[in-house]
Design a protein around this motif. Structure first.
Motif, PDB file in Angstrom:
ATOM      1  N   ARG A   1       0.860  -1.201   0.000  1.00  0.00           N
ATOM      2  CA  ARG A   1       0.000   0.000   0.000  1.00  0.00           C
ATOM      3  C   ARG A   1       0.890   1.243   0.000  1.00  0.00           C
ATOM      4  N   ASP A   2       0.306   2.350  -0.455  1.00  0.00           N
ATOM      5  CA  ASP A   2       1.034   3.620  -0.411  1.00  0.00           C
ATOM      6  C   ASP A   2       1.153   4.085   1.041  1.00  0.00           C
ATOM      7  N   LEU A   3       2.321   4.544   1.408  1.00  0.00           N
ATOM      8  CA  LEU A   3       2.480   5.120   2.744  1.00  0.00           C
ATOM      9  C   LEU A   3       2.123   6.609   2.652  1.00  0.00           C
ATOM     10  N   GLY A   4       0.851   6.891   2.824  1.00  0.00           N
ATOM     11  CA  GLY A   4       0.364   8.269   2.684  1.00  0.00           C
ATOM     12  C   GLY A   4       0.745   8.831   1.338  1.00  0.00           C
ATOM     13  N   THR A   5       1.282  10.053   1.369  1.00  0.00           N
ATOM     14  CA  THR A   5       1.668  10.700   0.111  1.00  0.00           C
ATOM     15  C   THR A   5       3.191  10.728  -0.057  1.00  0.00           C
ATOM     16  N   THR A   6       3.892   9.815   0.657  1.00  0.00           N
ATOM     17  CA  THR A   6       5.355   9.814   0.575  1.00  0.00           C
ATOM     18  C   THR A   6       5.864   9.287  -0.773  1.00  0.00           C
ATOM     19  N   GLY A   7       5.012   8.536  -1.470  1.00  0.00           N
ATOM     20  CA  GLY A   7       5.479   7.873  -2.698  1.00  0.00           C
ATOM     21  C   GLY A   7       6.095   6.513  -2.398  1.00  0.00           C
TER      22      GLY A   7
ATOM     23  N   VAL B   1       3.632  16.353   9.498  1.00  0.00           N
ATOM     24  CA  VAL B   1       4.527  15.191   9.482  1.00  0.00           C
ATOM     25  C   VAL B   1       4.145  14.329   8.276  1.00  0.00           C
ATOM     26  N   ASP B   2       5.046  13.434   7.890  1.00  0.00           N
ATOM     27  CA  ASP B   2       4.757  12.557   6.756  1.00  0.00           C
ATOM     28  C   ASP B   2       4.066  11.272   7.197  1.00  0.00           C
ATOM     29  N   THR B   3       4.384  10.826   8.413  1.00  0.00           N
ATOM     30  CA  THR B   3       3.783   9.571   8.902  1.00  0.00           C
ATOM     31  C   THR B   3       3.473   9.670  10.396  1.00  0.00           C
ATOM     32  N   ILE B   4       2.537   8.810  10.799  1.00  0.00           N
ATOM     33  CA  ILE B   4       2.205   8.642  12.219  1.00  0.00           C
ATOM     34  C   ILE B   4       2.205   7.148  12.507  1.00  0.00           C
ATOM     35  N   LEU B   5       2.882   6.763  13.590  1.00  0.00           N
ATOM     36  CA  LEU B   5       2.845   5.371  14.041  1.00  0.00           C
ATOM     37  C   LEU B   5       2.106   5.352  15.372  1.00  0.00           C
TER      38      LEU B   5
ATOM     39  N   GLY C   1      -3.814  12.916   4.347  1.00  0.00           N
ATOM     40  CA  GLY C   1      -2.951  12.109   3.481  1.00  0.00           C
ATOM     41  C   GLY C   1      -1.672  11.658   4.169  1.00  0.00           C
ATOM     42  N   VAL C   2      -1.604  11.834   5.493  1.00  0.00           N
ATOM     43  CA  VAL C   2      -0.437  11.346   6.253  1.00  0.00           C
ATOM     44  C   VAL C   2      -0.427   9.804   6.201  1.00  0.00           C
ATOM     45  N   GLY C   3       0.766   9.210   6.172  1.00  0.00           N
ATOM     46  CA  GLY C   3       0.864   7.752   6.175  1.00  0.00           C
ATOM     47  C   GLY C   3       0.682   7.217   7.588  1.00  0.00           C
ATOM     48  N   LEU C   4      -0.145   6.172   7.738  1.00  0.00           N
ATOM     49  CA  LEU C   4      -0.407   5.630   9.071  1.00  0.00           C
ATOM     50  C   LEU C   4       0.179   4.220   9.202  1.00  0.00           C
ATOM     51  N   LEU C   5       0.948   4.017  10.266  1.00  0.00           N
ATOM     52  CA  LEU C   5       1.467   2.686  10.599  1.00  0.00           C
ATOM     53  C   LEU C   5       0.778   2.217  11.878  1.00  0.00           C
ATOM     54  N   ASN C   6       0.197   1.020  11.820  1.00  0.00           N
ATOM     55  CA  ASN C   6      -0.510   0.459  12.969  1.00  0.00           C
ATOM     56  C   ASN C   6       0.380  -0.619  13.593  1.00  0.00           C
ATOM     57  N   ALA C   7       0.851  -0.378  14.806  1.00  0.00           N
ATOM     58  CA  ALA C   7       1.829  -1.296  15.410  1.00  0.00           C
ATOM     59  C   ALA C   7       1.222  -2.122  16.539  1.00  0.00           C
TER      60      ALA C   7
ATOM     61  N   VAL D   1      -7.384   2.605   6.836  1.00  0.00           N
ATOM     62  CA  VAL D   1      -6.400   3.586   6.351  1.00  0.00           C
ATOM     63  C   VAL D   1      -4.941   3.285   6.708  1.00  0.00           C
ATOM     64  N   ALA D   2      -4.697   2.299   7.553  1.00  0.00           N
ATOM     65  CA  ALA D   2      -3.295   1.998   7.896  1.00  0.00           C
ATOM     66  C   ALA D   2      -2.604   1.400   6.674  1.00  0.00           C
ATOM     67  N   ALA D   3      -1.408   1.922   6.361  1.00  0.00           N
ATOM     68  CA  ALA D   3      -0.671   1.395   5.210  1.00  0.00           C
ATOM     69  C   ALA D   3      -0.072   0.039   5.549  1.00  0.00           C
ATOM     70  N   SER D   4       0.376  -0.115   6.797  1.00  0.00           N
ATOM     71  CA  SER D   4       1.059  -1.352   7.178  1.00  0.00           C
ATOM     72  C   SER D   4       0.791  -1.661   8.645  1.00  0.00           C
TER      73      SER D   4
END
Ligand code: NAD
Length: 308
Positions: free
Chosen positions: A4-10, A168-172, A196-202, A256-259
């Protein structure tokens, strides 16, 4: 593997990410070769996201991950953190995060990371993180040492608050969208959708509780949560399914979590978790588990400064 795309980071990241806290022996001793094989096997299985921190094993996890990724670095998305360096050791100053990041690069055997995150912001002075820490990380980004910048922490509302004030570009976020919890949707999920921030679900296993390991002493969950998790593990075993697969299934469908970042310590765990991508628990099992979890569902624990 799916990506999946990590937000708008590319960046395109595998839906299952490798959480390298295990390499710091955070959940119990992991043999050096077992940990290294787990990392390299993950790459073979298509996992391309690796998350670590100088805090995990007090630099040991970074050291071991750097060694395991030797020769593979440019094919993966490498994320580390700054600001947290011990159980009670934090330094969110611009000078501190900048200087200590150089040590992270050395341990990781690279001259840049794909993602540099402020670690556990709820333990810091939020004003300092906004006006000093994040700008320091942006300077490292300008220098080409970090491709993207993010924040991590336990409280979805604190993460959202900071990201609204300083981009920020991402949030974990961890332990907030899994079998035992689902309260990201009040603040964080809507913000991620709109920004459009990338979300990581840990921590899909609720930091190990849902796989039946000996619970480490540091685990902050209250006793009733630990007991409910133990029941979940027993019910899954009785039903003949891996509790880890059931726990992962609850996370992989997050809208919405990318990973989903999962800590892994052996090739067998990597295989089992990759296989879980195609696993669907029966409706009856989900019903029984939900009944078991209901009394403690959405239980949190104190984390960070009280004012945050
Ligand atoms: P987790 O919920 O992923 O649980 C990890 C535990 O589950 C380990 O003991 C691991 O060996 C075990 N496990 C995993 N798959 C298994 C399987 N198939 N069978 C048996 N056991 C299995 O908890 P975590 O490691 O805390 O979270 C994952 C990652 O997320 C971390 O390594 C870290 O990278 C990241 N994280 C970041 C923060 C933060 O930034 N504040 C907080 C928590 C987690």
């Amino acid at each position: 593997m799916r990506y999946r795309d990590l937000g708008t980071t590319g960046l395109s990241v595998s839906v299952l990410g490798f959480g390298a806290s295990t390499l710091g022996n955070v959940f119990g001793k992991v043999g050096a070769s077992s940990g290294e094989r787990a990392v390299r096997h993950s790459v073979d299985c298509g996992i391309n996201l690796f998350d670590v921190s100088p805090y995990y094993g007090i630099t040991q996890a970074e050291q071991r991950l750097g060694g395991a990724l030797e020769g593979l670095r440019h094919g993966v998305v490498l994320a580390t953190k700054c600001g947290r360096y011990g159980l009670k050791e934090f330094d969110f100053s611009a000078r501190g995060v900048t200087d200590r990041f150089e040590d992270s690069l050395r341990r990781l055997r690279t001259d840049y990371v794909d993602l540099l995150q402020v670690h556990d912001i709820e333990f810091g002075d939020i004003q300092q993180i906004i006006s000093e820490t994040l700008p320091a990380l942006r300077r490292l980004q300008e220098q080409g040492k970090a491709r993207f910048v993010g924040i991590t922490g336990y409280w979805p509302n604190v993460l959202t608050h900071v990201a609204r004030l300083e981009p920020v570009d991402t949030i974990l976020n961890y332990c907030h969208a899994n079998l035992m919890m689902n309260d990201m949707d009040r603040a964080l999920t809507p913000f991620v959708r709109e920004s459009g921030v990338g979300l990581l679900n840990a921590s899909p296993m609720h930091m190990g509780l849902l796989v039946g390991i000996d619970i480490p002493e540091w685990h902050p969950a209250p006793k009733n949560v630990k007991l409910a998790a133990a029941k979940v593990v027993a019910i899954c075993h009785y039903a003949g399914v891996a509790p880890s697969a059931v726990a992962l299934n609850a996370c992989l469908s997050h809208p919405v979590a990318a990973s989903t970042l999962v800590g892994m310590s052996s090739e067998a765990q990597v295989d089992e978790n990759c296989a879980a991508l195609d696993f669907q628990p029966s409706e009856e099992l989900i019903r029984v588990l939900n009944e078991t979890i209901a009394p403690i569902f959405n239980t949190t624990w104190p984390q960070g400064r009280p004012e945050n």
